[in-house]
Design an enzyme around this catalytic site. Structure first.
Site, PDB file in Angstrom:
ATOM      1  N   GLN A   1       0.782  -1.245   0.061  1.00 32.77           N
ATOM      2  CA  GLN A   1       0.123  -0.079   0.001  1.00 32.77           C
ATOM      3  C   GLN A   1       0.862   1.283  -0.041  1.00 32.77           C
ATOM      4  OE1 GLN A   1      -3.052   1.648   1.241  1.00 32.77           O
ATOM      5  NE2 GLN A   1      -1.839   3.249   1.551  1.00 32.77           N
ATOM      6  N   THR A   2       0.780   2.077  -0.780  1.00 33.15           N
ATOM      7  CA  THR A   2       1.299   3.468  -0.802  1.00 33.15           C
ATOM      8  C   THR A   2       0.610   4.694  -1.474  1.00 33.15           C
ATOM      9  OG1 THR A   2       3.389   4.361  -1.643  1.00 33.15           O
ATOM     10  CG2 THR A   2       2.447   2.933  -2.907  1.00 33.15           C
ATOM     11  N   ARG A   3       1.094   5.828  -0.966  1.00 34.33           N
ATOM     12  CA  ARG A   3       0.448   7.021  -1.224  1.00 34.33           C
ATOM     13  C   ARG A   3       1.712   7.986  -1.906  1.00 34.33           C
ATOM     14  NH1 ARG A   3       0.833  11.101   2.204  1.00 34.33           N
ATOM     15  NH2 ARG A   3       1.600  10.295   4.210  1.00 34.33           N
TER      16      ARG A   3
ATOM     17  N   HIS B   1      10.462   4.474  -4.186  1.00 36.28           N
ATOM     18  CA  HIS B   1      12.037   4.395  -4.446  1.00 36.28           C
ATOM     19  C   HIS B   1      12.462   3.300  -4.210  1.00 36.28           C
ATOM     20  CE1 HIS B   1      12.412   4.832  -0.060  1.00 36.28           C
ATOM     21  NE2 HIS B   1      11.707   5.520  -0.056  1.00 36.28           N
TER      22      HIS B   1
ATOM     23  N   HIS C   1      11.955   1.114  -1.468  1.00 37.62           N
ATOM     24  CA  HIS C   1      10.488   0.292  -1.399  1.00 37.62           C
ATOM     25  C   HIS C   1      10.609  -0.872  -2.256  1.00 37.62           C
ATOM     26  CE1 HIS C   1       8.590   4.414  -0.481  1.00 37.62           C
ATOM     27  NE2 HIS C   1       8.441   3.787   0.703  1.00 37.62           N
TER      28      HIS C   1
ATOM     29  N   GLY D   1       4.115  -0.460   7.436  1.00 37.03           N
ATOM     30  CA  GLY D   1       5.252   0.099   7.567  1.00 37.03           C
ATOM     31  C   GLY D   1       5.418   0.724   9.179  1.00 37.03           C
ATOM     32  N   ARG D   2       6.197   1.416   9.410  1.00 38.83           N
ATOM     33  CA  ARG D   2       6.520   2.381  10.423  1.00 38.83           C
ATOM     34  C   ARG D   2       5.421   3.413  10.039  1.00 38.83           C
ATOM     35  NH1 ARG D   2      11.526   3.874  13.364  1.00 38.83           N
ATOM     36  NH2 ARG D   2      10.487   5.718  13.456  1.00 38.83           N
ATOM     37  N   ASP D   3       4.556   4.122  11.012  1.00 36.99           N
ATOM     38  CA  ASP D   3       3.805   5.070  10.777  1.00 36.99           C
ATOM     39  C   ASP D   3       2.942   4.916   9.520  1.00 36.99           C
ATOM     40  OD1 ASP D   3       5.161   6.729  12.730  1.00 36.99           O
ATOM     41  OD2 ASP D   3       6.691   7.093  11.522  1.00 36.99           O
ATOM     42  N   HIS D   4       2.292   3.656   9.464  1.00 32.78           N
ATOM     43  CA  HIS D   4       1.686   3.528   8.216  1.00 32.78           C
ATOM     44  C   HIS D   4       0.220   4.281   8.340  1.00 32.78           C
ATOM     45  CE1 HIS D   4      -0.034   0.366   5.252  1.00 32.78           C
ATOM     46  NE2 HIS D   4      -1.052   0.926   5.842  1.00 32.78           N
ATOM     47  N   ALA D   5      -0.071   4.881   7.186  1.00 30.85           N
ATOM     48  CA  ALA D   5      -1.182   5.854   7.082  1.00 30.85           C
ATOM     49  C   ALA D   5      -1.337   7.012   8.374  1.00 30.85           C
ATOM     50  CB  ALA D   5      -2.667   4.891   7.371  1.00 30.85           C
TER      51      ALA D   5
ATOM     52  N   ARG E   1     -15.119  42.807 -13.686  1.00 29.06           N
ATOM     53  CA  ARG E   1     -16.472  43.103 -13.275  1.00 29.06           C
ATOM     54  C   ARG E   1     -17.239  43.392 -14.860  1.00 29.06           C
ATOM     55  NH1 ARG E   1     -19.357  43.562  -8.894  1.00 29.06           N
ATOM     56  NH2 ARG E   1     -18.510  43.186  -7.045  1.00 29.06           N
TER      57      ARG E   1
ATOM     58  N   ILE F   1     -11.089  44.964  -4.791  1.00 31.85           N
ATOM     59  CA  ILE F   1     -11.312  45.489  -3.306  1.00 31.85           C
ATOM     60  C   ILE F   1     -11.061  44.539  -2.514  1.00 31.85           C
ATOM     61  CG2 ILE F   1     -12.694  46.891  -1.829  1.00 31.85           C
ATOM     62  CD1 ILE F   1     -13.932  48.125  -4.077  1.00 31.85           C
ATOM     63  N   ALA F   2     -11.819  43.227  -2.574  1.00 26.61           N
ATOM     64  CA  ALA F   2     -11.671  42.314  -1.706  1.00 26.61           C
ATOM     65  C   ALA F   2     -11.994  42.496  -0.211  1.00 26.61           C
ATOM     66  CB  ALA F   2     -10.652  41.363  -1.958  1.00 26.61           C
TER      67      ALA F   2
HETATM   68  S1  PPS Z   1     -15.194  43.893  -4.487  1.00 20.50           S
HETATM   69  O1  PPS Z   1     -15.709  44.180  -3.314  1.00 20.50           O
HETATM   70  O2  PPS Z   1     -13.937  43.337  -4.453  1.00 20.50           O
HETATM   71  O3  PPS Z   1     -15.985  42.830  -5.421  1.00 20.50           O
HETATM   72  O4  PPS Z   1     -15.244  45.218  -5.696  1.00 20.50           O
HETATM   73  P1  PPS Z   1     -14.483  45.267  -7.089  1.00 20.50           P
HETATM   74  O5  PPS Z   1     -15.073  44.171  -7.869  1.00 20.50           O
HETATM   75  O6  PPS Z   1     -12.982  45.171  -6.947  1.00 20.50           O
HETATM   76  O7  PPS Z   1     -14.953  46.730  -7.537  1.00 20.50           O
HETATM   77  C1  PPS Z   1     -14.221  47.368  -8.322  1.00 20.50           C
HETATM   78  C2  PPS Z   1     -14.821  48.611  -8.669  1.00 20.50           C
HETATM   79  O8  PPS Z   1     -16.134  48.847  -8.536  1.00 20.50           O
HETATM   80  C3  PPS Z   1     -16.340  50.208  -8.598  1.00 20.50           C
HETATM   81  N1  PPS Z   1     -17.578  50.359  -7.612  1.00 20.50           N
HETATM   82  C4  PPS Z   1     -17.668  49.928  -6.268  1.00 20.50           C
HETATM   83  N2  PPS Z   1     -16.546  49.776  -5.343  1.00 20.50           N
HETATM   84  C5  PPS Z   1     -16.809  49.520  -4.058  1.00 20.50           C
HETATM   85  N3  PPS Z   1     -18.369  49.829  -3.859  1.00 20.50           N
HETATM   86  C6  PPS Z   1     -19.231  49.807  -4.575  1.00 20.50           C
HETATM   87  N4  PPS Z   1     -20.504  50.088  -4.319  1.00 20.50           N
HETATM   88  C7  PPS Z   1     -18.858  50.193  -5.861  1.00 20.50           C
HETATM   89  N5  PPS Z   1     -19.525  50.656  -7.020  1.00 20.50           N
HETATM   90  C8  PPS Z   1     -18.740  50.708  -7.944  1.00 20.50           C
HETATM   91  C9  PPS Z   1     -15.084  50.777  -7.944  1.00 20.50           C
HETATM   92  O9  PPS Z   1     -14.697  51.803  -9.084  1.00 20.50           O
HETATM   93  C10 PPS Z   1     -14.125  49.767  -7.801  1.00 20.50           C
HETATM   94  O10 PPS Z   1     -12.854  49.863  -8.680  1.00 20.50           O
HETATM   95  P2  PPS Z   1     -11.544  50.258  -7.971  1.00 20.50           P
HETATM   96  O11 PPS Z   1     -10.632  49.908  -8.993  1.00 20.50           O
HETATM   97  O12 PPS Z   1     -11.412  49.573  -6.688  1.00 20.50           O
HETATM   98  O13 PPS Z   1     -11.537  51.582  -7.519  1.00 20.50           O
END
Ligand code: PPS
Length: 592
Positions: free
Chosen positions: A196-198, A202, A205, A290-294, A431, A471-472
């Site tokens: 048996q191996t994952r 070498h 083995h 083996g030693r430490d199997h799974a 977007r 923006i995230a």
């Molecule tokens: S997110 O939150 O990460 O999904 O936003 P993102 O896709 O990066 O949004 C990018 C651009 O959308 C414009 N925009 C807004 N931003 C924030 N809030 C609101 N309500 C909104 N409406 C429009 C804005 O120009 C963002 O661009 P950047 O490049 O960041 O300036």
């Protein structure tokens, strides 16, 4: 004709129904719901259907589960070490009840099996962890997976298999227990030792497998696990090519190679028992343990716990354990010897899998005594040097913070150095294309970021550089993206920390003014949240540097992490100096 070892429980329990019955299930029976199986569940279903999990007839019911968790026995007393359960989400569990039938599908929606529900319950996962894994510590990869699962309900009941999961990889190396038993019977093999191996094999083995076969007078079944194992394991495509090379080298040596679709739990001693049961179902008489199997990373089990666990139950199971001897390479003899066979003056070298992995990771030479050259070539191809592996640079920060501008400068620098493919996934551009139908609610922002993360992870997987500049605003979503990308390569989060005041003062798109006036709702920083990154790899404030300086500090960080090669035409310091002499200020209206 020779008869291979009988299955666990005496009968090979295959759960694939006849084509006629499958037709009836598909057309006439009513399903209360369709459950799309995860990759792990798909592996379990395949082993239930093909008899690899004999004598199970389906996913465990509550009584069997309780017995297995508490004392490794099913209700009828059969020895079974690990629960084989179907975990489902609350929304699904709320719609079904005991007595209903549900359909089990693959990810694409193909109906593979029906399950008649005999039990539906919420298990005590902590108790399961303590009994099965002997710990609740989430540093144990199996425990972490168990306790972090979103599916808090178990569904148990008989399985009626309608269609086996499809596999297109190495079809000549996939066998059901019945097929493998037939092959063994035709070959006249009555004593078969499974390996048996994952991990890739070498040479130590190979040698220990050969020794085990001689010691118990048996033929060899190389039976690598190809279901999900641990995140950082070498993919099974690479491994299978390596095993095939090994088999080619040993054509005369009575060695079969077959893939086992098992999703490992890394449950050490209990898992070793499961491996023994499965191998018995495939017709084997012996299993190398083996030693430490799974065992997962970390010190969760004593090195010999798995061997003891199988040895303790081997009479009842009807399959014998062959302990794995650690072999060392003896330079003077050009041979492998066990520790107790070594003469004091001999130079013994470690031939372990971790040594091989270390050499691969650090791009060190690998001697041919450690692995066959063709195996080394396969592994090298699967381990490109760090500077050829993919990377995602993920910017986050307020609108107008300067993310896009730095991203563009970075893109230009990387493209100018050449040699890498670079893709910019800018927030605005994404977007317009990938997320054109989305707005700015939390749900839509999350979806947008996860889409970006998915594309970035694909780019990273294929060795490219993905630069993302959204923006995230939410930490949890950024973390999810990090998780999916890190499965493929490097993830570098760059927090563009330019303050809201500076961004608002710039207001190049006039969006802040509109947000203040209430024309735009849910605008990040004004009437929508932004969660500041706690541990970004880099933090850049564009109020205090130019775009090129910012890009260069990222290049420098990439070089330090060996994510990109040193640009011979322009070192990081030269880049910083040259950009410092031609500053492009952030107030440049063409930016962001
Ligand atoms: S997110 O939150 O990460 O999904 O936003 P993102 O896709 O990066 O949004 C990018 C651009 O959308 C414009 N925009 C807004 N931003 C924030 N809030 C609101 N309500 C909104 N409406 C429009 C804005 O120009 C963002 O661009 P950047 O490049 O960041 O300036």
């Amino acid at each position: 004709m020779t008869v291979p070892n009988p299955p666990h429980g005496g009968v090979l329990m295959e759960r694939l129904v006849s084509p006629v019955d499958a037709g009836v299930w598909r057309k006439e029976k009513k399903f209360k719901g369709l459950w799309p199986l995860t990759l792990r569940q798909l592996c379990d279903l395949e082993l239930i259907m093909n008899g690899g999990f004999s004598p199970l007839t389906g996913f465990m019911t509550r009584v069997d589960y309780d017995g297995v968790v508490s004392r490794m026995r099913m209700q009828d007393g059969t020895l079974w070490p690990i629960p084989i359960t179907l975990d489902v989400a609350d929304e699904f569990a709320d719609k079904i009840a005991v007595g209903d039938a549900i359909g089990l599908t693959d990810a694409e929606g193909a109906l593979l099996a029906a399950l008649e529900i005999e039990a539906l319950w919420q298990p005590d996962l902590h108790q399961e962890a303590v009994n099965v894994y002997q710990t609740q510590d989430v540093a144990h990869s199996g425990v972490a997976r168990l306790l972090s699962r979103n599916h808090k309900n178990y569904v148990g009941g008989r399985i009626y298999g309608l269609e086996m999961p499809q596999h297109f990889d190495f079809p000549h190396l996939r066998h059901t227990p019945r097929q493998l038993r037939e092959v063994m019977a035709q070959l006249g093999w009555s004593r078969v030792v499974a390996f048996q191996t994952r991990n890739p094999m070498h040479r130590a083995h190979v040698e220990l497998t050969r020794r085990a076969a001689v010691a118990v007078d048996a033929k060899v079944l190389l039976h690598p696990v190809v279901g999900e194992t641990q995140a950082d394991d070498i993919d099974h495509y690479t491994r299978m090519r390596c095993y095939e090379h090994v088999q080619r080298r040993h054509t005369g040596a009575a060695m079969l190679l077959s893939m086992l679709p098992l999703a490992m739990r890394m449950a050490g001693p209990r898992e070793a028992l499961l491996h023994a049961i499965i191998r018995k179902n495939y017709g084997c008489t012996h299993l190398i343990v083996g030693r430490d199997h799974a065992a997962p990373k970390g010190d969760f089990y004593s090195p010999y716990a798995a061997q003891e666990s199988v040895a303790q139950h081997e009479d009842e199971l009807g399959i014998k354990m062959v302990p794995f001897q650690e072999l060392l390479y003896v330079k003077e003899l050009d041979r492998f010897l066990a520790q107790d066979e070594l003469a004091p003056e001999q130079t013994a070298l470690s031939a372990s899998g971790s040594e091989l992995r270390r050499r691969l990771k650090d791009q060190l030479p690998i001697p041919s005594w450690l692995a066959y050259p063709e195996v080394i070539d396969e592994l090298r191809r699967a381990h490109p040097s760090r500077e050829k592996r993919g990377v995602t640079i993920f910017f986050t920060g307020f609108s107008g913070a300067g993310k896009s501008t730095i991203a563009k400068a970075l893109l230009a620098r990387l493209m100018a150095s050449g040699g890498r493919s670079v893709t910019l996934l800018d927030g605005d551009i994404v977007r317009q294309h990938l997320s054109s139908e989305l707005g700015f609610s939390r749900a839509h922002r999350d979806l947008n970021i996860l889409r970006i993360g998915f594309v970035a992870s694909e780019i990273t997987k294929h060795g490219g550089i993905a630069i993302c500049a959204p923006i995230a605003p939410y930490a949890a979503t950024r973390r999810k993206v990090r998780e999916i990308v890190e499965q493929q390569g490097t993830f570098i989060e760059v927090y563009v920390s330019t303050s809201l005041e500076v961004c608002e003062a710039r207001d190049r798109k006039g969006l802040y003014a509109k947000a203040r006036a209430g024309v735009i709702k849910e605008f990040t920083g004004i009437n929508d949240p932004y969660e500041i990154p706690q541990n970004p790899e880099l933090k850049i404030d564009t109020a205090t540097c130019t775009p090129l300086e910012a890009a260069d500090s990222i290049l420098h960080a990439l070089q330090q992490r060996n994510c990109i090669g040193l640009d011979k035409s322009m070192s990081a310091t030269q880049i910083v100096q040259s950009s410092a002499t031609t500053p492009i200020p952030f107030k440049n209206p063409l930016q962001d």
